[in-house]
Scaffold this active site. Structure first.
Site, short mmCIF file in Angstrom:
data_model
loop_
_atom_site.label_atom_id
_atom_site.label_comp_id
_atom_site.label_asym_id
_atom_site.label_seq_id
_atom_site.Cartn_x
_atom_site.Cartn_y
_atom_site.Cartn_z
N HIS A 121 -37.30 10.67 37.21
CA HIS A 121 -38.86 10.40 36.56
C HIS A 121 -38.89 8.89 37.00
O HIS A 121 -38.16 9.03 38.10
CB HIS A 121 -38.76 9.67 34.70
CG HIS A 121 -39.49 9.67 34.19
ND1 HIS A 121 -40.93 8.12 35.05
CD2 HIS A 121 -40.79 10.60 33.82
CE1 HIS A 121 -42.01 8.66 34.17
NE2 HIS A 121 -42.03 9.35 33.86
N ASP A 164 -38.64 16.18 28.80
CA ASP A 164 -39.12 17.19 28.91
C ASP A 164 -37.37 18.17 28.59
O ASP A 164 -37.42 19.82 28.62
CB ASP A 164 -39.79 18.09 30.19
CG ASP A 164 -40.92 17.79 29.92
OD1 ASP A 164 -41.65 17.74 29.32
OD2 ASP A 164 -41.23 17.05 31.49
N1 CMC Z 1 -33.28 17.78 40.22
C1 CMC Z 1 -32.21 16.86 41.55
N2 CMC Z 1 -32.55 15.47 43.20
C2 CMC Z 1 -33.64 14.92 42.03
C3 CMC Z 1 -34.16 15.17 40.73
C4 CMC Z 1 -33.60 16.16 40.45
N3 CMC Z 1 -34.07 16.47 39.14
N4 CMC Z 1 -35.06 14.18 40.54
C5 CMC Z 1 -35.09 13.32 41.08
N5 CMC Z 1 -34.00 14.03 42.88
C6 CMC Z 1 -33.33 13.16 43.90
C7 CMC Z 1 -34.42 13.33 44.76
O1 CMC Z 1 -34.02 14.95 45.84
C8 CMC Z 1 -34.76 12.55 45.62
O2 CMC Z 1 -33.14 11.94 45.94
P1 CMC Z 1 -33.25 11.26 47.59
O3 CMC Z 1 -32.89 9.95 47.24
O4 CMC Z 1 -31.93 11.51 48.33
O5 CMC Z 1 -34.43 12.30 48.50
C9 CMC Z 1 -33.99 10.84 44.27
O6 CMC Z 1 -33.49 12.00 43.40
C10 CMC Z 1 -35.65 10.65 44.55
O7 CMC Z 1 -36.54 12.01 43.71
P2 CMC Z 1 -37.74 11.93 43.89
O8 CMC Z 1 -38.45 13.07 43.83
O9 CMC Z 1 -38.06 10.94 45.09
O10 CMC Z 1 -38.52 11.14 42.76
P3 CMC Z 1 -40.13 10.80 42.01
O11 CMC Z 1 -40.51 10.38 41.79
O12 CMC Z 1 -40.78 11.39 44.01
O13 CMC Z 1 -40.23 12.26 41.10
C11 CMC Z 1 -39.97 13.67 39.68
C12 CMC Z 1 -40.35 12.17 39.78
C13 CMC Z 1 -39.64 13.31 37.77
C14 CMC Z 1 -40.59 14.49 39.98
C15 CMC Z 1 -38.80 14.28 40.19
O14 CMC Z 1 -36.87 13.16 39.54
C16 CMC Z 1 -38.13 15.74 39.54
O15 CMC Z 1 -38.35 16.82 40.51
N6 CMC Z 1 -37.80 15.81 38.09
C17 CMC Z 1 -37.61 17.45 37.95
C18 CMC Z 1 -38.92 17.62 36.99
C19 CMC Z 1 -39.05 17.82 35.75
O16 CMC Z 1 -38.43 17.32 35.08
N7 CMC Z 1 -40.17 16.91 35.61
C20 CMC Z 1 -40.23 16.08 34.44
C21 CMC Z 1 -40.88 14.59 34.49
S1 CMC Z 1 -40.87 13.68 32.96
C22 CMC Z 1 -42.32 14.26 32.39
C23 CMC Z 1 -43.54 13.71 32.45
O17 CMC Z 1 -43.81 12.67 31.79
O18 CMC Z 1 -44.53 14.44 33.67
#
Ligand code: CMC
Length: 431
Positions: A309, A366
């Site tokens: 998140h 989720d």
């Molecule tokens: N599986 C594997 N790696 C992950 C995941 C995951 N679910 N989420 C984040 N990472 C890694 C990402 O690759 C990055 O790694 P590095 O620093 O080596 O590049 C690091 O963790 C930080 O991730 P980010 O993508 O920069 O984080 P963000 O804040 O931009 O994205 C997110 C947040 C929710 C989009 C992401 O965690 C994700 O894609 N999660 C899976 C989808 C999901 O469950 N979404 C629902 C969110 S809760 C409902 C809502 O309120 O929207």
């Protein structure tokens, strides 16, 4: 960092120019650098792709502490609201700013009930969508079309809440339920005024074929699940709603756009994606260690859905409540859902894995909600529609707040251009 001990402004040095920018403090001690004067005074802009460091507004609706896993709405902890209120009470709190007393609550329920119907033209409109349309596309587009039926927000009916907000809250479950039924060749069901919000939704979907005792159990769980989705400050869909409203577009345009933003699997669409992932694991007998290994592999687009998140660096407090709701629901319905076991094992492996620990990746809201919906017999493609139903009061509250904000301007970010420099035009015959 404490605001008390901070100077009330920060000094930014660019080249030989010093610029003093004010620091702003929120009620719960968060501090922001007010960068409004930055470009005007220096010609420089801030660059923040994905807005990870950008406060787009001040807001009095929801507070999150992502490090501690705290969420409160208008000062009330989410857990207290989920345990003691029904969804419409929380919706009222979000939109009006205060919990209703008995008289106000009765009036509020009356207003919602008065609007809990779809007129014949709306029913007819729904009947014309291709049967294969995703329910989120139908919901977004029907909400957009409500402008043709009702005009625009602005007509206040109750403690700062406008009639179109009431209509959206009342009609969204019916749009979802009727779309579910007509795809299966079943007719429209009129809401029962004696039923609560979630119960009416389940009744509008499943009719009396769903025995009353099960409907009651399911609606109790659904009220809680709707509450935990009710608002989450400036997330992607809410920011979209504010962004669209900033051009003075009508409420239905803004909420329709918010529904579109929510649909994506990185946001609300994750609840459907989690169940797809868990079902794939179960059906193909995938090894959970291998699933986690793939999620860590940067050359593989696969991510562990329902994990991570932007704000939470600990367990999402909504996920804690969702898991409790799932456990309780499965016992009360007497359902043995093998995906719960898979989800719990996957969660355990991920939480012990260095990659997830280092990045503070925990289950989010989720991760468990889809299991609850599945146990209720709701098809996967409707899971994000349920998120939309839950988020509706949050979108509306943020929109009401935004419209009343004197500092409101059109939302128009800037960019740093990285394309070709200005060059001479070449006629087509010479290219
Ligand atoms: N599986 C594997 N790696 C992950 C995941 C995951 N679910 N989420 C984040 N990472 C890694 C990402 O690759 C990055 O790694 P590095 O620093 O080596 O590049 C690091 O963790 C930080 O991730 P980010 O993508 O920069 O984080 P963000 O804040 O931009 O994205 C997110 C947040 C929710 C989009 C992401 O965690 C994700 O894609 N999660 C899976 C989808 C999901 O469950 N979404 C629902 C969110 S809760 C409902 C809502 O309120 O929207």
């Amino acid at each position: 960092m404490s605001f008390e001990t901070l100077p009330k402004k920060a000094t930014l040095q660019i080249d030989n120019q010093n610029l003093e920018l004010p620091l702003v403090e929120g009620t719960e001690g968060e501090v922001a650098l007010d960068a409004l004067a930055l470009r005007k005074e220096t010609g420089v802009i801030s660059l923040d792709p994905g807005y990870g460091n950008t406060g787009s507004c001040t807001s009095g609706i929801t507070f999150l502490d992502g490090e501690k896993g705290v969420i409160h709405h208008r000062g009330y902890l989410l857990r207290d609201l989920a345990e003691n209120c029904d969804f419409l009470e929380v919706a009222y709190l979000l939109m009006s700013g205060e919990l209703p007393n008995e008289a106000r609550y009765a009036q509020w329920l009356g207003m919602i009930k008065e609007n809990t119907f779809l007129g014949p033209m709306l029913q007819e409109l729904l009947n014309h969508y291709p049967v294969r349309s995703h329910p989120m596309s139908v919901l977004a587009s029907v909400v957009l079309s409500l402008n043709g039926f009702y005009g625009d927000l602005g007509h206040e009916v109750f403690n700062g809440i406008e009639l179109d907000a009431v209509r959206l809250l009342a009609k969204t479950p019916l749009i979802a339920a009727h779309n579910f039924r007509r795809k299966r060749g079943m007719g429209y069901i009129y809401a029962d005024p004696d039923m609560g919000y979630a119960e009416n939704f389940l009744y509008s979907m499943f009719s009396k074929r769903l025995p009353e005792e099960r409907r009651k159990i399911m609606s109790e769980a659904l009220e809680k699940l709707l509450i935990i989705h009710a608002d989450h400050e400036q997330n992607c869909s809410t920011s979209t709603v504010r962004m669209i409203s900033s051009s003075n577009a009508n409420v239905f345009a803004a909420i329709g756009g918010g529904i579109g933003a929510l649909w994506g699997p990185l946001h609300g669409g994750a609840n459907e994606a989690v169940i797809n992932m868990l079902e794939d694991i179960a059906m193909q007998g995938q090894d959970l260690q291998e699933v986690v290994r793939r999620a860590k592999d940067k050359s593989d687009p696969f991510r562990l859905m329902g994990f991570g998140h932007r704000v939470y660096k600990t367990y999402d407090p909504r996920a804690v409540i969702a898991k409790e709701v799932v456990d309780d629901l499965l016992v009360k319905l007497g359902v043995d859902e093998p995906l719960v076991q898979t989800a719990m094992e996957l969660e355990k492996i991920a939480l012990e894995d260095e990659y997830f620990v280092k990045r503070n990746l925990y289950p989010n809201v989720d991760f468990y909600t889809g299991i609850a919906y599945k146990a209720m017999g709701i098809p996967k493609e409707m899971f994000t529609v349920l998120f939309s139903m839950g988020r509706m009061p949050g979108w509306l509250a943020q929109l009401i707040e935004f419209r009343a904000d004197d500092s409101r301007r059109i939302c128009r970010p800037r960019q740093i251009y990285t394309g070709p420099e200005q060059r001479d035009f070449v006629p087509m015959s010479e290219r």
